[in-house]
Design a protein around this motif. Structure first.
Motif, PDB file in Angstrom:
ATOM      1  N   THR A  55       0.840  -1.201   0.000  1.00 42.70           N
ATOM      2  CA  THR A  55       0.000   0.000   0.000  1.00 42.70           C
ATOM      3  C   THR A  55       0.874   1.249   0.000  1.00 42.70           C
ATOM      4  N   VAL A  56       1.948   1.234   0.784  1.00 39.93           N
ATOM      5  CA  VAL A  56       2.884   2.366   0.800  1.00 39.93           C
ATOM      6  C   VAL A  56       3.457   2.563  -0.591  1.00 39.93           C
ATOM      7  N   SER A  57       3.901   1.492  -1.210  1.00 39.41           N
ATOM      8  CA  SER A  57       4.481   1.558  -2.549  1.00 39.41           C
ATOM      9  C   SER A  57       3.473   2.107  -3.560  1.00 39.41           C
ATOM     10  N   ARG A  58       2.247   1.629  -3.474  1.00 36.90           N
ATOM     11  CA  ARG A  58       1.188   2.085  -4.396  1.00 36.90           C
ATOM     12  C   ARG A  58       0.886   3.571  -4.210  1.00 36.90           C
ATOM     13  N   MET A  59       0.813   4.011  -2.952  1.00 35.06           N
ATOM     14  CA  MET A  59       0.528   5.425  -2.680  1.00 35.06           C
ATOM     15  C   MET A  59       1.676   6.325  -3.130  1.00 35.06           C
ATOM     16  N   LEU A  60       2.918   5.902  -2.876  1.00 33.25           N
ATOM     17  CA  LEU A  60       4.057   6.707  -3.326  1.00 33.25           C
ATOM     18  C   LEU A  60       4.094   6.794  -4.850  1.00 33.25           C
ATOM     19  N   ARG A  61       3.776   5.700  -5.519  1.00 34.36           N
ATOM     20  CA  ARG A  61       3.707   5.705  -6.989  1.00 34.36           C
ATOM     21  C   ARG A  61       2.617   6.674  -7.459  1.00 34.36           C
ATOM     22  N   LYS A  62       1.472   6.666  -6.786  1.00 34.85           N
ATOM     23  CA  LYS A  62       0.382   7.574  -7.130  1.00 34.85           C
ATOM     24  C   LYS A  62       0.812   9.026  -6.901  1.00 34.85           C
ATOM     25  N   PHE A  63       1.443   9.306  -5.759  1.00 37.24           N
ATOM     26  CA  PHE A  63       1.925  10.659  -5.471  1.00 37.24           C
ATOM     27  C   PHE A  63       2.948  11.103  -6.521  1.00 37.24           C
ATOM     28  N   LYS A  64       3.796  10.173  -6.952  1.00 31.76           N
ATOM     29  CA  LYS A  64       4.794  10.486  -7.973  1.00 31.76           C
ATOM     30  C   LYS A  64       4.112  10.828  -9.301  1.00 31.76           C
ATOM     31  N   GLU A  65       3.129  10.024  -9.688  1.00 33.91           N
ATOM     32  CA  GLU A  65       2.391  10.263 -10.934  1.00 33.91           C
ATOM     33  C   GLU A  65       1.672  11.608 -10.915  1.00 33.91           C
ATOM     34  N   GLU A  66       1.249  12.046  -9.725  1.00 35.21           N
ATOM     35  CA  GLU A  66       0.561  13.330  -9.581  1.00 35.21           C
ATOM     36  C   GLU A  66       1.533  14.502  -9.455  1.00 35.21           C
ATOM     37  N   GLY A  67       2.838  14.209  -9.467  1.00 32.75           N
ATOM     38  CA  GLY A  67       3.839  15.264  -9.369  1.00 32.75           C
ATOM     39  C   GLY A  67       4.033  15.810  -7.961  1.00 32.75           C
ATOM     40  N   LEU A  68       3.610  15.058  -6.960  1.00 31.78           N
ATOM     41  CA  LEU A  68       3.736  15.500  -5.574  1.00 31.78           C
ATOM     42  C   LEU A  68       5.105  15.184  -4.996  1.00 31.78           C
ATOM     43  N   VAL A  69       5.680  14.054  -5.397  1.00 29.15           N
ATOM     44  CA  VAL A  69       6.965  13.616  -4.870  1.00 29.15           C
ATOM     45  C   VAL A  69       7.813  13.020  -5.988  1.00 29.15           C
ATOM     46  N   SER A  70       9.105  12.942  -5.736  1.00 28.94           N
ATOM     47  CA  SER A  70       9.998  12.105  -6.531  1.00 28.94           C
ATOM     48  C   SER A  70      10.682  11.174  -5.548  1.00 28.94           C
ATOM     49  N   VAL A  71      10.903   9.945  -5.968  1.00 30.30           N
ATOM     50  CA  VAL A  71      11.391   8.923  -5.052  1.00 30.30           C
ATOM     51  C   VAL A  71      12.732   8.392  -5.543  1.00 30.30           C
ATOM     52  N   SER A  72      13.696   8.355  -4.637  1.00 34.07           N
ATOM     53  CA  SER A  72      14.964   7.690  -4.884  1.00 34.07           C
ATOM     54  C   SER A  72      15.267   6.845  -3.658  1.00 34.07           C
ATOM     55  N   ARG A  73      16.341   6.148  -3.673  1.00 34.65           N
ATOM     56  CA  ARG A  73      16.671   5.224  -2.581  1.00 34.65           C
ATOM     57  C   ARG A  73      16.638   5.941  -1.227  1.00 34.65           C
ATOM     58  N   CYS A  74      15.654   5.619  -0.407  1.00 31.97           N
ATOM     59  CA  CYS A  74      15.479   6.166   0.956  1.00 31.97           C
ATOM     60  C   CYS A  74      15.358   7.684   0.996  1.00 31.97           C
ATOM     61  N   ASN A  75      15.050   8.303  -0.108  1.00 33.72           N
ATOM     62  CA  ASN A  75      14.786   9.738  -0.142  1.00 33.72           C
ATOM     63  C   ASN A  75      13.506   9.988  -0.920  1.00 33.72           C
ATOM     64  N   ILE A  76      12.591  10.671  -0.293  1.00 32.22           N
ATOM     65  CA  ILE A  76      11.355  11.055  -0.962  1.00 32.22           C
ATOM     66  C   ILE A  76      11.343  12.578  -0.978  1.00 32.22           C
ATOM     67  N   HIS A  77      11.590  13.136  -2.158  1.00 32.79           N
ATOM     68  CA  HIS A  77      11.622  14.588  -2.304  1.00 32.79           C
ATOM     69  C   HIS A  77      10.201  15.089  -2.522  1.00 32.79           C
ATOM     70  N   ILE A  78       9.770  16.022  -1.714  1.00 30.79           N
ATOM     71  CA  ILE A  78       8.422  16.566  -1.822  1.00 30.79           C
ATOM     72  C   ILE A  78       8.466  17.703  -2.836  1.00 30.79           C
ATOM     73  N   GLN A  79       7.795  17.505  -3.956  1.00 31.45           N
ATOM     74  CA  GLN A  79       7.805  18.464  -5.055  1.00 31.45           C
ATOM     75  C   GLN A  79       6.727  19.536  -4.908  1.00 31.45           C
ATOM     76  N   ASP A  80       5.620  19.179  -4.259  1.00 33.40           N
ATOM     77  CA  ASP A  80       4.496  20.115  -4.114  1.00 33.40           C
ATOM     78  C   ASP A  80       3.865  19.937  -2.727  1.00 33.40           C
ATOM     79  N   MET A  81       4.402  20.672  -1.767  1.00 33.59           N
ATOM     80  CA  MET A  81       3.976  20.530  -0.367  1.00 33.59           C
ATOM     81  C   MET A  81       2.498  20.876  -0.187  1.00 33.59           C
ATOM     82  N   GLU A  82       2.023  21.933  -0.830  1.00 36.85           N
ATOM     83  CA  GLU A  82       0.622  22.348  -0.649  1.00 36.85           C
ATOM     84  C   GLU A  82      -0.347  21.291  -1.156  1.00 36.85           C
TER      85      GLU A  82
END
Length: 97
Positions: A55-82
């Motif tokens: 579920t975590v993986s699916r949600m992070l993938r969804k957030f990435k597709e929406e441009g909210l985050v970018s994901v790399s090894r143990c780092n989740i960069h928040i692209q759109d905090m609001e």
């Protein structure tokens, strides 16, 4: 009319989405480039949220597709905090009925 099982599924989805958004927001720091970053692994997020790693993986993938985050090894960069914060409101359950 949405059936009961559809409401339950929608409720679970939004609660997971809200939990993960909350964890990312509350556990972020600012990197050298001034970008908010959460340095938790998916297993750590899973443990904090009390939900399955899938579920975590699916949600992070969804957030990435929406441009909210970018994901790399143990780092989740928040692209759109609001917009990520808006996921907390979506998880409130007020739109389920």
């Amino acid at each position: 009319m949405v059936g009961y099982s559809g409401l339950v599924e929608k409720s679970v989805f939004f609660k997971a989405q809200s939990r993960i958004a909350s964890i990312l927001i509350n556990h972020h720091s600012i990197d050298k480039q001034g970008v908010p970053v959460c340095q938790l692994s998916q297993n750590e997020i899973m443990s904090l949220a009390g939900i399955a790693r899938e579920t975590v993986s699916r949600m992070l993938r969804k957030f990435k597709e929406e441009g909210l985050v970018s994901v790399s090894r143990c780092n989740i960069h928040i692209q759109d905090m609001e917009r990520l914060k808006s996921k907390l409101l979506e998880g409130s359950g007020s739109d389920l009925f």
